[in-house]
Design a protein around this motif. Sequence first.
Motif, PDB file in Angstrom:
ATOM      1  N   SER A   1       0.787  -1.299   0.053  1.00  0.00           N
ATOM      2  CA  SER A   1       0.216  -0.043   0.069  1.00  0.00           C
ATOM      3  C   SER A   1       0.744   1.245   0.021  1.00  0.00           C
ATOM      4  O   SER A   1       0.411   2.259  -0.735  1.00  0.00           O
ATOM      5  N   PHE A   2       1.769   1.287   0.692  1.00  0.00           N
ATOM      6  CA  PHE A   2       2.742   2.291   0.708  1.00  0.00           C
ATOM      7  C   PHE A   2       4.363   2.198   0.476  1.00  0.00           C
ATOM      8  O   PHE A   2       5.047   2.370   1.528  1.00  0.00           O
ATOM      9  N   PRO A   3       4.363   1.804  -0.540  1.00  0.00           N
ATOM     10  CA  PRO A   3       5.821   1.355  -0.992  1.00  0.00           C
ATOM     11  C   PRO A   3       6.832   2.494  -0.681  1.00  0.00           C
ATOM     12  O   PRO A   3       7.833   2.347  -0.216  1.00  0.00           O
ATOM     13  N   ALA A   4       6.598   3.724  -1.047  1.00  0.00           N
ATOM     14  CA  ALA A   4       7.576   4.898  -0.732  1.00  0.00           C
ATOM     15  C   ALA A   4       7.953   4.832   0.762  1.00  0.00           C
ATOM     16  O   ALA A   4       9.172   4.877   1.008  1.00  0.00           O
ATOM     17  N   GLU A   5       7.051   4.792   1.665  1.00  0.00           N
ATOM     18  CA  GLU A   5       7.082   5.015   3.159  1.00  0.00           C
ATOM     19  C   GLU A   5       7.893   3.728   3.612  1.00  0.00           C
ATOM     20  O   GLU A   5       8.787   3.769   4.507  1.00  0.00           O
ATOM     21  N   MET A   6       7.459   2.685   3.037  1.00  0.00           N
ATOM     22  CA  MET A   6       8.347   1.460   3.560  1.00  0.00           C
ATOM     23  C   MET A   6       9.775   1.318   3.157  1.00  0.00           C
ATOM     24  O   MET A   6      10.355   0.681   4.014  1.00  0.00           O
ATOM     25  N   SER A   7      10.089   1.995   1.818  1.00  0.00           N
ATOM     26  CA  SER A   7      11.276   1.694   1.444  1.00  0.00           C
ATOM     27  C   SER A   7      12.354   2.726   2.010  1.00  0.00           C
ATOM     28  O   SER A   7      13.500   2.604   1.750  1.00  0.00           O
ATOM     29  N   ALA A   8      11.773   3.769   2.628  1.00  0.00           N
ATOM     30  CA  ALA A   8      12.715   4.929   3.033  1.00  0.00           C
ATOM     31  C   ALA A   8      13.257   4.547   4.422  1.00  0.00           C
ATOM     32  O   ALA A   8      12.387   4.227   5.383  1.00  0.00           O
ATOM     33  N   TRP A   9      14.497   4.490   4.591  1.00  0.00           N
ATOM     34  CA  TRP A   9      15.144   4.384   5.895  1.00  0.00           C
ATOM     35  C   TRP A   9      15.770   5.458   6.440  1.00  0.00           C
ATOM     36  O   TRP A   9      16.148   6.417   5.419  1.00  0.00           O
ATOM     37  N   LEU A  10      15.829   5.862   7.427  1.00  0.00           N
ATOM     38  CA  LEU A  10      16.710   7.177   7.991  1.00  0.00           C
ATOM     39  C   LEU A  10      17.902   6.707   7.908  1.00  0.00           C
ATOM     40  O   LEU A  10      18.533   5.732   8.104  1.00  0.00           O
ATOM     41  N   PRO A  11      18.855   7.773   7.608  1.00  0.00           N
ATOM     42  CA  PRO A  11      20.553   7.751   7.817  1.00  0.00           C
ATOM     43  C   PRO A  11      20.507   7.511   9.086  1.00  0.00           C
ATOM     44  O   PRO A  11      19.914   7.996   9.942  1.00  0.00           O
ATOM     45  N   SER A  12      21.683   6.568   9.588  1.00  0.00           N
ATOM     46  CA  SER A  12      21.916   6.288  11.129  1.00  0.00           C
ATOM     47  C   SER A  12      22.496   7.777  11.658  1.00  0.00           C
ATOM     48  O   SER A  12      22.954   8.402  10.955  1.00  0.00           O
ATOM     49  N   ASN A  13      22.446   7.739  12.845  1.00  0.00           N
ATOM     50  CA  ASN A  13      22.747   8.973  13.697  1.00  0.00           C
ATOM     51  C   ASN A  13      24.382   9.465  13.071  1.00  0.00           C
ATOM     52  O   ASN A  13      24.657  10.738  13.016  1.00  0.00           O
ATOM     53  N   GLU A  14      25.166   8.459  12.563  1.00  0.00           N
ATOM     54  CA  GLU A  14      26.583   8.714  12.341  1.00  0.00           C
ATOM     55  C   GLU A  14      26.509   9.987  10.975  1.00  0.00           C
ATOM     56  O   GLU A  14      27.496  10.593  10.920  1.00  0.00           O
ATOM     57  N   ILE A  15      25.660   9.620  10.132  1.00  0.00           N
ATOM     58  CA  ILE A  15      26.054  10.401   8.716  1.00  0.00           C
ATOM     59  C   ILE A  15      24.873  11.112   8.613  1.00  0.00           C
ATOM     60  O   ILE A  15      24.647  11.922   7.609  1.00  0.00           O
ATOM     61  N   ALA A  16      23.672  11.165   9.577  1.00  0.00           N
ATOM     62  CA  ALA A  16      22.513  12.144   9.129  1.00  0.00           C
ATOM     63  C   ALA A  16      22.733  13.558   9.207  1.00  0.00           C
ATOM     64  O   ALA A  16      23.838  13.841  10.097  1.00  0.00           O
ATOM     65  N   THR A  17      21.972  14.320   8.731  1.00  0.00           N
ATOM     66  CA  THR A  17      22.361  15.682   8.868  1.00  0.00           C
ATOM     67  C   THR A  17      21.546  16.358  10.123  1.00  0.00           C
ATOM     68  O   THR A  17      21.996  17.258  10.909  1.00  0.00           O
ATOM     69  N   LYS A  18      20.319  15.924  10.343  1.00  0.00           N
ATOM     70  CA  LYS A  18      19.623  16.118  11.447  1.00  0.00           C
ATOM     71  C   LYS A  18      19.317  14.852  12.219  1.00  0.00           C
ATOM     72  O   LYS A  18      19.020  13.801  11.762  1.00  0.00           O
ATOM     73  N   VAL A  19      19.453  14.896  13.502  1.00  0.00           N
ATOM     74  CA  VAL A  19      19.274  13.836  14.221  1.00  0.00           C
ATOM     75  C   VAL A  19      18.066  14.333  15.298  1.00  0.00           C
ATOM     76  O   VAL A  19      18.185  15.177  16.260  1.00  0.00           O
ATOM     77  N   PRO A  20      16.985  13.597  15.363  1.00  0.00           N
ATOM     78  CA  PRO A  20      15.950  14.242  16.145  1.00  0.00           C
ATOM     79  C   PRO A  20      16.048  13.686  17.650  1.00  0.00           C
ATOM     80  O   PRO A  20      16.413  12.568  17.791  1.00  0.00           O
ATOM     81  N   GLY A  21      15.238  14.265  18.508  1.00  0.00           N
ATOM     82  CA  GLY A  21      15.400  13.728  19.814  1.00  0.00           C
ATOM     83  C   GLY A  21      14.071  13.151  20.227  1.00  0.00           C
ATOM     84  O   GLY A  21      13.298  12.972  19.243  1.00  0.00           O
ATOM     85  N   PHE A  22      13.791  13.012  21.345  1.00  0.00           N
ATOM     86  CA  PHE A  22      12.821  12.265  21.629  1.00  0.00           C
ATOM     87  C   PHE A  22      11.485  12.814  21.377  1.00  0.00           C
ATOM     88  O   PHE A  22      10.770  12.023  20.669  1.00  0.00           O
ATOM     89  N   THR A  23      11.459  14.012  21.935  1.00  0.00           N
ATOM     90  CA  THR A  23      10.028  14.691  21.598  1.00  0.00           C
ATOM     91  C   THR A  23       9.830  14.936  20.197  1.00  0.00           C
ATOM     92  O   THR A  23       8.768  14.934  19.722  1.00  0.00           O
TER      93      THR A  23
END
Lengths: 528, 351
Positions: free
Chosen positions: B131-153
């Motif tokens: 049903s949602f192939p785009a959302e399901m195939s997109a992964w976050l970059p891991s914290n090591e290479i991400a430009t933005k790292v979200p906190g808990f909130t």
Amino acid sequence: MNQNDLISYTQSSFHGGIHPAEFKTISNQTPIDCLTLSDKLYLPLEQHIGKAAKLIVQQGERIKQGQLLAEADGNFSANLHSPVDGVIESIGLINTNHPSTMMQPGIVIKIDDTSQGFTTSSSDNKDWQSLSQEDLLRQVQQAGIVGLGGATFPTHIKLAAQSVDTLAVNAMECEPYITCDDRMLQELSDQVIIGAQIAAKIFSAKQIIFAIEDNKPEALSSLEKAIIQCKLAVPMTIKVAPTKYPSGGEKQLIELVFNKQLPKNKLPVDIGVVVQNVATLQAIYQKIVKQQNLTHRLVTLTGSQMEKPGNYWVAFGTPIKDIIQKLKISDKGTTIILGGPLMGQQIDNLMIPVTKSTNCIIFEKQQNLSKPWLTKSIAHQSCIRCSDCESVCPVDLLPQQLYWYSRAEEWEKLEETGIKDCIECGACAYVCPSEIPLVQYYRFAKTHIRQNHEKQLKSEKAKQRFEFREMRLERAKAERALKHQKAAEARRKAAQDNNEDPSGKQKAINDALERVKMKKQQNQGEDK
Amino acid sequence: MSLSSPFIHQSKTTAQVMALVCLALLPAIAVQFYYFGAFILINLTICSLSALLFESLIMYLRKRPILGTISDNSALLTGLLLGLALPPLLPFWMSILAVLFAIVFAKHLYGGLGYNPFNPAMIGYVVLLISFPAEMSAWLPSNEIATKVPGFTEAVQLIFTGSNNQQNTVIDYRLLADGFTMATPIDQLRAGLHQAKLISEISNDSHFTAGLVYWQWLNIAFLTGGVFLLFSKIVRWQIPFSFLFGILITSGLLYLYDDQAYASPLFHLLTGATMMGAFFIATDPVTASTTPKGRIIYGLSIGFLIVIIRVFGGYPDAVAFAVLLLNIAVPTIDHYTKPVIYGHNKGDIDE
């Protein structure tokens, strides 16, 4: 005999099996004792596979210890003797361990003197070796000996087998709690050995193999010593198997000892083997050497609710309430199991007596034994098809499939999946993480299948009878028609002959008819 | 109720089995937490809570004891497995939808625990994947290479509202420094091969290697949990071993045929959901083959199909499809792999 030849370890194994906690030390540490009598015995007439024995005594009759009370009715039945001196108080229905819980025909004996014990001091028959095979077999049959491992199959039938070369002695005793064979071998292995030699002589066996689990070192060494001292003819060896339930099942024992499986629908005799239990052989000794009929047996009385657990000689007919009273067993929160905890039977009725099949009675705290599925809010968890049951099944069935089909009442599928090969050992239910009472499902299914077969057989017979009747009526009709046809033809022919009457035949007939008429008139005249 | 033998029982129960399997997921949870932070915890909470809720609801509708059923821990396990399988930052309602299909449709409409022919977690996963192939195939970059790292909130805001208070959306978090969005190594490999790149070129890409490291650690974590299950005798060796062997053989043959067009067996073994599938998904007793030989065939076939679908198919991973396809085949496999009953001859079906 070289000791290395005497004892060997099994080279093969059977599929599956379980290792439950053994609880054997509760009862196998103390010497064999004799349970003193109470005032009455309750003897069921059916203590064996096959028809109930036929009663030959009457109410009020005075009887002696060892006297025949009921005769075997047919070959698969067994004699029953009185364990005591006493009086037949009544004859009628008594409580038994029959699975239906319905009362069964039996005798109540009022005991004369409750101090009379189980004596082993009667006259010895040292000379049994001179007796013929037929004499020995007849004596075993007279004594009412049946398989004392629990199956209660009449022993004389097994011993009458032809062309069998091996007597396998089942001393596995694989079920937890039970130690009567263990203790018997520890104390009476010389008697067991003589019993085995007698049995071997009866069917001309060439060898005797004792099969025992490795959790009974004392019994093993006692047996070993006795064999070394024994001067008798038939060579004896011991096979030691690793402790694993149910190695004492007949099929499993054969696989362990002979390294081959018993083909389906075959009996051990078909592969040249007779399997006998330790206690049965001791009973044979008791009869042939001590001239005593089977009236008592060694019973393991055990469980944490007992002050003095151990193995006791108990007279057949002793009700459980007397055991509780004599041995001061606390009956608060006590679960009583006849037999072992894996294949035994829970009983509530304390009037149930000890019979030939009672090898063990467990008096255990409810919480130690009670089946988990009875105490929980829902019946049991769903089967998650983990197949733990498959991996412990000693006959290599798929218990989860059998359960599935039992629930769906698919009888044909059940037969295809091999339900009739199930030995109801309970290993599957023991490991089932969903705590499903699997064996109960299988018993239910087996009963249904048996009833269906019977119904089928009945309707098949009725159909045959109906068809035969139809055929008979049809045939009678056809015969009648043929007769009529023949008669008509004859009439036609006669008429034709009449028309022609070339040889005066018609005249002869007319004359004859005239004579008959005359005779009739004469007869009528006489009647008047 | 008539009482019948046996009267003793070993202590292991279904609820304990399920609980131990949940416990064996801890290493994998730890790895995901290390690489993505709070998302995983939020995902796990949403999935397991909704699983329990849906199961209670169905039990209520079916008029069955709610507590007795929930306490078998099987719904909790399905929730946790989904929580781990779904990509981080997936909108909460998608996760709930997956759980709905897993618990209500795949499990209880077939009769509940023990009666479902298909692995519930995989059904939930596949419904979302289709049903949602785009959302399901997109992964976050891991914290090591991400430009933005979200906190808990921020993670909570993103999952529940789709953006945080700086108006950053989920897509912003997926961006890498060079403007590319993060994809799984399998996807990157496939895309690269489509562009006629050689595997040696693709594996030089820093994004690819960064992703690879995360997936390798995740697979090692699942393997650790799996070994624990093997040793505590909850999982038998047949399915995981034959599963991994199937992957090894199939990918090995392809790799030997052309090592620039087909990834190495090690890549297949340590990426995607391989180890999760081998120890936690394919071993689901309800939907797996139940005969000793059948389990081997079942595992081997799944391993084979995983490589085939990964290499020649278009989906980000193949474990779910491979497992579901073999779920269908289980009755047939079981029928032809019945063990020979004591004293019977091979191949004689009674009478």
